[in-house]
Design a protein around this motif. Structure first.
Motif, PDB file in Angstrom:
ATOM      1  N   TRP A 160      -8.326  50.353  60.129  1.00  0.00           N
ATOM      2  CA  TRP A 160      -7.617  50.643  58.885  1.00  0.00           C
ATOM      3  C   TRP A 160      -8.170  51.934  58.299  1.00  0.00           C
ATOM      4  CZ3 TRP A 160      -7.248  46.884  54.055  1.00  0.00           C
ATOM      5  CH2 TRP A 160      -6.126  47.229  53.300  1.00  0.00           C
ATOM      6  N   SER A 201       1.254  59.925  56.341  1.00  0.00           N
ATOM      7  CA  SER A 201       2.284  58.906  56.503  1.00  0.00           C
ATOM      8  C   SER A 201       2.645  58.753  57.975  1.00  0.00           C
ATOM      9  CB  SER A 201       3.524  59.272  55.690  1.00  0.00           C
ATOM     10  OG  SER A 201       4.040  60.519  56.103  1.00  0.00           O
ATOM     11  N   ARG A 221      -2.337  52.418  59.433  1.00  0.00           N
ATOM     12  CA  ARG A 221      -1.972  51.490  58.366  1.00  0.00           C
ATOM     13  C   ARG A 221      -1.032  50.393  58.847  1.00  0.00           C
ATOM     14  NH1 ARG A 221       0.137  54.797  53.511  1.00  0.00           N
ATOM     15  NH2 ARG A 221      -0.086  52.740  52.544  1.00  0.00           N
ATOM     16  N   ASP A 222      -0.978  50.180  60.159  1.00  0.00           N
ATOM     17  CA  ASP A 222      -0.010  49.230  60.701  1.00  0.00           C
ATOM     18  C   ASP A 222      -0.297  47.777  60.336  1.00  0.00           C
ATOM     19  OD1 ASP A 222      -2.231  49.038  62.327  1.00  0.00           O
ATOM     20  OD2 ASP A 222      -1.208  49.598  64.181  1.00  0.00           O
ATOM     21  N   GLU A 254      -0.865  46.716  57.305  1.00  0.00           N
ATOM     22  CA  GLU A 254      -0.579  46.454  55.890  1.00  0.00           C
ATOM     23  C   GLU A 254       0.638  45.561  55.671  1.00  0.00           C
ATOM     24  OE1 GLU A 254      -0.484  50.104  53.692  1.00  0.00           O
ATOM     25  OE2 GLU A 254      -2.431  50.755  54.455  1.00  0.00           O
ATOM     26  N   GLU A 255       1.577  45.567  56.580  1.00  0.00           N
ATOM     27  CA  GLU A 255       2.815  44.825  56.370  1.00  0.00           C
ATOM     28  C   GLU A 255       2.626  43.321  56.487  1.00  0.00           C
ATOM     29  OE1 GLU A 255       7.411  44.564  58.081  1.00  0.00           O
ATOM     30  OE2 GLU A 255       6.099  46.206  58.714  1.00  0.00           O
ATOM     31  N   GLU A 256       1.896  42.864  57.515  1.00  0.00           N
ATOM     32  CA  GLU A 256       1.767  41.431  57.749  1.00  0.00           C
ATOM     33  C   GLU A 256       0.329  40.921  57.634  1.00  0.00           C
ATOM     34  OE1 GLU A 256       3.426  40.269  61.456  1.00  0.00           O
ATOM     35  OE2 GLU A 256       5.407  41.098  61.044  1.00  0.00           O
TER      36      GLU A 256
END
Length: 348
Positions: free
Chosen positions: A180, A312, A185-186, A188-190
């Motif tokens: 992280w 981003s 940042r992959d 962060e969603e789940e």
């Protein structure tokens, strides 16, 4: 900045307290070039502990790292630290293999205890998920190790949200360690929402983009051939040329803030929450002191958003890891019902 002023946080809901920033010890012994002089690394570890960075991270796959840490913890240091190690990754014939079967879990733990020369490991992670073994089976053996006092808390590394839920149903998971940083940042969603729902702490590894947010492009230019970062997609060819811009923008903002690029990037990770303890690695005391300084860098919501725009997903080029097949996106395991029947009762 006062010595021992690194504050502590509660990692997860099971009682473990750690320093708000830890120390990743891998680069002292393996992967990032040649092993560093033992005496220098012991001095560094002592300096970290005396500065309040007491959350030490190692693994059985980091060469002689566990032996090194064991030596560093002699003379009363063991009682001052929260010691984390990992199991599950082996290298045979030049290939990486992942194992999570019960006999291997136990053998790995006992071998790590011996190398570390300690009575117990505070936080013991499944380093990577064995996709051939139900996670319930791996956790069942870890639960036994907790009951025997050989480990205090259980962690997972690079595990998916569903894997985390299944593991947590067998025994509470205290921490999840995943990559992280500003440009990774992959999770962060789940994963982050799942951890917070279940009361699981988050331990970001490579919060400085494997050193890139510290040194920029010159890091890549100076890597030894034996350094496995040379194989990382983000550090190669056109990807690297593009990603230099990310470092330049972070550097510009750091200048405005009166801090270093690495302090700014680390501060962004610290601002993710009070359940987060990143473990930047270093082999130099000056860098360690610099990393500690990130705890005093304050960021407004506007500054956080500005930083995030620099790195981003559509700006950063290349996969975050050279071994994406062994990340959380591929960590699903078979159902417990598929396993040998004698292990099916571990949930009860």
């Amino acid at each position: 900045m006062a010595v021992n002023n690194v504050r502590r946080i509660k990692l997860g809901s099971e009682g473990l307290e750690v320093s708000k920033q830890g120390l990743g010890c891998m680069s002292m012994s393996r992967y990032y070039g040649q092993p560093k002089p033992e005496a220098d690394m012991i001095k560094l570890i002592h300096h970290a502990i005396n500065s309040g960075v007491t959350f030490l991270d190692t693994s059985d796959v980091y060469g002689s790292n566990e032996v090194l840490i064991g030596k560093a913890l002699k003379g009363g240091m063991r009682e001052k630290v929260q010691l984390a190690s990992k199991f599950g990754v082996t290298h045979t014939d030049g290939k990486m293999h992942i194992r999570g079967d019960p006999s291997y879990v136990r053998a790995s733990c006992e071998a790590s205890l011996k190398r570390l020369d300690v009575d117990f490991i505070d936080l013991y992670y499944v380093h990577r998920i064995d996709t051939s073994v139900p996670i319930e089976v791996t956790m069942g053996e870890l639960k036994k190790l907790v009951e025997e006092g050989k480990i205090k808390y259980i962690g997972l590394s690079e595990a998916s949200a569903s894997t985390i839920r299944r593991a947590h149903a067998v025994h509470p998971v205290t921490a999840v360690q995943n990559e992280w940083s500003l440009w990774s940042r992959d999770l962060e969603e789940e994963i982050v929402p799942t951890c917070r729902e279940l009361g699981i702490g988050i331990v970001p590894y490579s919060p400085l983009a494997r050193g890139f947010f510290s040194a920029g492009p010159k890091l890549i230019e100076n890597l030894l051939e034996s350094d496995f970062r040379k194989s990382f997609p983000r550090f190669q060819g056109e990807n690297l040329e593009n990603n230099k811009l990310v470092y330049e923008r972070i550097t510009e903002m750091a200048t405005r803030k009166g801090c270093t690029p690495s302090q700014l990037a680390l501060a962004w990770v610290h601002h993710q929450g009070e359940d987060v303890s990143p473990i930047p690695g270093t082999t130099k005391i000056d860098n360690l002191n610099e990393n500690i300084g990130s705890l005093w860098v304050k960021l407004t919501p506007e500054e956080m958003s500005e930083l995030e725009s620099y790195a981003s997903a559509d700006v950063v080029k290349g996969e975050r890891h050279a071994f994406m097949s062994n990340t959380w996106m591929n960590s699903e395991t078979p159902p417990l019902s598929s396993w040998n029947p004698k292990y099916r009762d571990i949930m009860h």
